[in-house]
Design an enzyme around this catalytic site. Structure first.
Site, PDB file in Angstrom:
ATOM      1  N   ASP A  36       0.856  -1.185   0.000  1.00 58.57           N
ATOM      2  CA  ASP A  36       0.000   0.000   0.000  1.00 58.57           C
ATOM      3  C   ASP A  36       0.886   1.226   0.000  1.00 58.57           C
ATOM      4  O   ASP A  36       2.103   1.110  -0.014  1.00 58.57           O
ATOM      5  CB  ASP A  36      -0.838   0.035   1.285  1.00 58.57           C
ATOM      6  CG  ASP A  36      -1.786  -1.138   1.365  1.00 58.57           C
ATOM      7  OD1 ASP A  36      -2.338  -1.508   0.329  1.00 58.57           O
ATOM      8  OD2 ASP A  36      -1.968  -1.668   2.479  1.00 58.57           O
ATOM      9  N   LYS A  58      -3.712   3.588  -2.791  1.00 57.92           N
ATOM     10  CA  LYS A  58      -4.389   4.666  -3.510  1.00 57.92           C
ATOM     11  C   LYS A  58      -3.426   5.320  -4.494  1.00 57.92           C
ATOM     12  O   LYS A  58      -2.346   5.743  -4.126  1.00 57.92           O
ATOM     13  CB  LYS A  58      -4.871   5.715  -2.523  1.00 57.92           C
ATOM     14  CG  LYS A  58      -6.176   5.327  -1.889  1.00 57.92           C
ATOM     15  CD  LYS A  58      -6.788   6.476  -1.127  1.00 57.92           C
ATOM     16  CE  LYS A  58      -8.050   5.989  -0.447  1.00 57.92           C
ATOM     17  NZ  LYS A  58      -8.399   6.698   0.748  1.00 57.92           N
ATOM     18  N   MET A 173      -8.943   6.215  11.159  1.00 58.91           N
ATOM     19  CA  MET A 173      -9.730   6.548   9.961  1.00 58.91           C
ATOM     20  C   MET A 173     -10.928   7.429  10.312  1.00 58.91           C
ATOM     21  O   MET A 173     -11.978   7.318   9.683  1.00 58.91           O
ATOM     22  CB  MET A 173     -10.243   5.272   9.270  1.00 58.91           C
ATOM     23  CG  MET A 173      -9.152   4.294   8.941  1.00 58.91           C
ATOM     24  SD  MET A 173      -9.798   2.743   8.292  1.00 58.91           S
ATOM     25  CE  MET A 173     -10.442   1.975   9.763  1.00 58.91           C
TER      26      MET A 173
HETATM   27  N1  SAH Z   1      -3.129  -1.249  10.142  1.00 59.34           N
HETATM   28  C1  SAH Z   1      -2.923   0.141  10.459  1.00 59.34           C
HETATM   29  C2  SAH Z   1      -4.187   0.937  10.368  1.00 59.34           C
HETATM   30  C3  SAH Z   1      -4.777   0.993   8.996  1.00 59.34           C
HETATM   31  S1  SAH Z   1      -6.170   2.002   8.884  1.00 59.34           S
HETATM   32  C4  SAH Z   1      -2.279   0.250  11.844  1.00 59.34           C
HETATM   33  O1  SAH Z   1      -2.192  -0.736  12.560  1.00 59.34           O
HETATM   34  O2  SAH Z   1      -1.835   1.340  12.188  1.00 59.34           O
HETATM   35  C5  SAH Z   1      -5.470   3.547   8.407  1.00 59.34           C
HETATM   36  C6  SAH Z   1      -5.604   4.540   9.517  1.00 59.34           C
HETATM   37  O3  SAH Z   1      -4.570   4.367  10.461  1.00 59.34           O
HETATM   38  C7  SAH Z   1      -5.487   5.968   9.086  1.00 59.34           C
HETATM   39  O4  SAH Z   1      -6.713   6.466   8.591  1.00 59.34           O
HETATM   40  C8  SAH Z   1      -5.125   6.635  10.385  1.00 59.34           C
HETATM   41  O5  SAH Z   1      -6.241   6.791  11.207  1.00 59.34           O
HETATM   42  C9  SAH Z   1      -4.237   5.598  11.032  1.00 59.34           C
HETATM   43  N2  SAH Z   1      -2.812   5.852  10.793  1.00 59.34           N
HETATM   44  C10 SAH Z   1      -1.926   5.027  10.227  1.00 59.34           C
HETATM   45  N3  SAH Z   1      -0.689   5.566  10.241  1.00 59.34           N
HETATM   46  C11 SAH Z   1      -0.806   6.763  10.842  1.00 59.34           C
HETATM   47  C12 SAH Z   1       0.114   7.800  11.169  1.00 59.34           C
HETATM   48  N4  SAH Z   1       1.409   7.706  10.873  1.00 59.34           N
HETATM   49  N5  SAH Z   1      -0.342   8.905  11.790  1.00 59.34           N
HETATM   50  C13 SAH Z   1      -1.649   9.015  12.097  1.00 59.34           C
HETATM   51  N6  SAH Z   1      -2.558   8.074  11.807  1.00 59.34           N
HETATM   52  C14 SAH Z   1      -2.148   6.956  11.199  1.00 59.34           C
END
Ligand code: SAH
Length: 505
Positions: A36, A58, A173
């Site tokens: 991704d 995306k 999200m």
């Molecule tokens: N599997 C991922 C989450 C995927 S969903 C995990 O464990 O972190 C994607 C969401 O994760 C984004 O919309 C945001 O809310 C959050 N996210 C992921 N990386 C981030 C970052 N560096 N800073 C802030 N939010 C983050």
């Protein structure tokens, strides 16, 4: 032939260092990597040169590959007997749809393993100085999707319980859905004045933290125009940030610095600046390549015993000299001459080859080196200087004046690197680069060559830090006024100068 396998791998939240050893191992082995949008492109640098990279995140059109198609892709690639790595942000099983992928693999009889990652749910708050649990303040936390469609009649969320049963709530999200989320929380009994924070691009140099409350969050985020990716965290623990903020408190946090050394050497400067919180953009303006011919150096090496002094002016000189020694089947024992090393990094590199330099001039400029060497040079002594030909010629000239017989043998050349000049020019023009660093005269001339006509004016939009007076002179010759010049002409000295420039030395 490979046994096919699919590794569902968590790449961590953004900071390059927050990935597991096991994840790196998987990336190194992979035949195919399905990924991704990655928080750090350097992760893919670990892969094999002929790895197949498939991007399913995306695109600029904001179009994502459908999950079913990704699942099928993993199956298809594994059926080609490949080692497949499915690389995802954070942890693959925390809103990563890793479970769905695993079920599809299982249904198709394909072996899989899961390599958990550091989820943004806990690491992003941590980088904002917010622990998700804290003795006496929070004994529980929940990680919740903020993506639920508010127009969907039947909610899968147990808002009545969530709102008050758990001390710390972390929504992923959720930024675009904050009005709905916060309204539901208040409606179900969470006080509107509960501390909350929105953290965007957590763990990255771009990290932004907005401290607010449940009642004011939606308005504050709209006013600030905060966009995903961000997490929304709710609970008393947010108040700990006042004391525990550490990452965005770093002295150079928020500063974008252009590093223009050759890629092979940029990392020392980049790492040093990154430790201070700077966001480094590596635009290697120069590249180190072999000289037009190794003949003169090889000839000198063939009669090395004739030389009284060997003078190394840079780490590159040392490296290339010893690689030619090795090519001639020789090692350190062939060196009978006395050895001078200009600069402590050069001396340190020599030490790596078992050579303790006889003199290490404290001054890094040719003039200073002459002073240090003077007492040791007698007429007709033979001196070998393996170095780049472009360097200033004062050193051999002065040594010749002292009666020495000097041989400058080209050991390497510096050439303009393959950086995209236009992209860089646009970043400078937009004022998005705070500081440009120059580590030699050739980095100045090469960067200007890269930027084209308007180069000097563009560079002047940023602050300029130079490694020493010669580099600074070159800047002035080209119409660039340096803001600071290092006192000690080394990378360490340059980093110190930069901290002085920002008043944090
Ligand atoms: N599997 C991922 C989450 C995927 S969903 C995990 O464990 O972190 C994607 C969401 O994760 C984004 O919309 C945001 O809310 C959050 N996210 C992921 N990386 C981030 C970052 N560096 N800073 C802030 N939010 C983050």
């Amino acid at each position: 032939m490979n046994q096919p396998i699919v590794y569902l791998v968590g790449a961590g939240p953004g900071d390059y260092g927050l990935i597991s050893l096991k994840a790196i191992e998987c990336i190194k082995q992979a035949d195919t990597i399905v990924y991704d949008r990655l928080a750090d492109d350097r992760l893919l640098d670990q892969a094999r040169p002929n790895v197949e990279l498939i991007y399913v995140g995306k695109a600029s059109s904001d179009h994502t590959m459908r999950q079913e198609d990704i699942n099928q892709l993993l199956v298809d690639k594994a059926k080609e007997n490949k080692i497949v790595v499915r690389l995802k942000g954070g942890d693959p099983f925390v809103f990563g749809r890793g479970g769905e992928e695993a079920l599809t693999l299982l249904a198709n009889g394909i072996p899989f393993e899961v390599v958990p990652g550091i989820t943004s749910a806990i690491s992003v708050p941590a980088y904002a100085g917010i622990p998700v649990t804290h003795r006496g303040i929070a004994t529980s936390f929940a990680v919740i999707t903020g993506h639920e469609d508010p127009t969907k009649g039947e909610s899968g969320m147990k808002w009545d319980k969530l709102a008050t049963a758990v001390d710390t709530l972390v929504f992923l999200m959720g930024v675009e859905n904050l009005p709905h989320i916060t309204a539901k929380l208040v409606e179900h009994g969470r006080p509107a004045d509960t501390p909350a924070a929105v953290i965007r691009w957590g763990t990255k140099p771009e990290q932004e933290v907005l401290v607010t409350t449940v009642g004011t969050a939606a308005g504050d985020v709209a006013a600030r125009g905060l966009k995903p990716p961000a997490i929304f965290i709710v609970g008393q623990v947010v108040t700990l940030r006042d004391k525990l903020a550490w990452f965005d408190n770093k002295p150079l946090f928020g500063k974008k610095v252009l590093v223009t050394r050759a890629r092979e050497q940029a990392s020392v400067l980049t790492d040093g600046l990154a430790k201070l919180g700077a966001d480094c953009m590596e635009a290697p303006a120069i590249k180190i390549v072999p000289p037009a011919s190794y003949e003169p150096l090889d000839a000198a090496i063939a009669c090395l015993q004739e030389y009284d002094w060997l003078i190394f002016t840079s780490v590159n000189g040392v490296e290339h000299f010893f690689s030619r020694m090795a090519a001639a089947g020789l090692d350190t024992r062939a060196i009978k001459a006395k050895v001078a090393a200009i600069g402590s990094p050069t001396a340190a590199r020599l030490k790596g080859y078992g050579i303790v330099a006889d003199i290490i001039p404290a001054e890094f400029r040719a003039e200073g080196v002459i002073e240090a060497l003077k007492p040791h040079i007698t007429p007709s002594m033979k001196v070998l200087i393996p170095r780049a030909l472009v360097a200033r010629d004062i050193l051999p000239e002065k040594l010749t004046e002292l009666g020495a017989c000097v041989n400058v043998a080209p050991a390497y050349r510096t050439v303009t690197g393959d950086t995209d000049g236009q992209e860089l020019a646009a970043a400078l023009a937009a004022g998005s680069i705070d500081l440009v660093t120059f580590t030699s005269s050739s980095t100045v001339t090469n960067l200007l060559a890269l930027l084209g006509q308007d180069g000097a004016r563009l560079v002047a939009k940023a602050k300029v830090a130079c490694i020493g007076p010669i580099t600074a002179e070159t800047c002035l010759t080209h119409g660039i006024k340096p803001d600071i010049i290092a006192e000690e002409y080394t990378i360490k000295g340059l980093i110190e100068a930069i901290t002085t420039l920002y008043g944090i030395g």
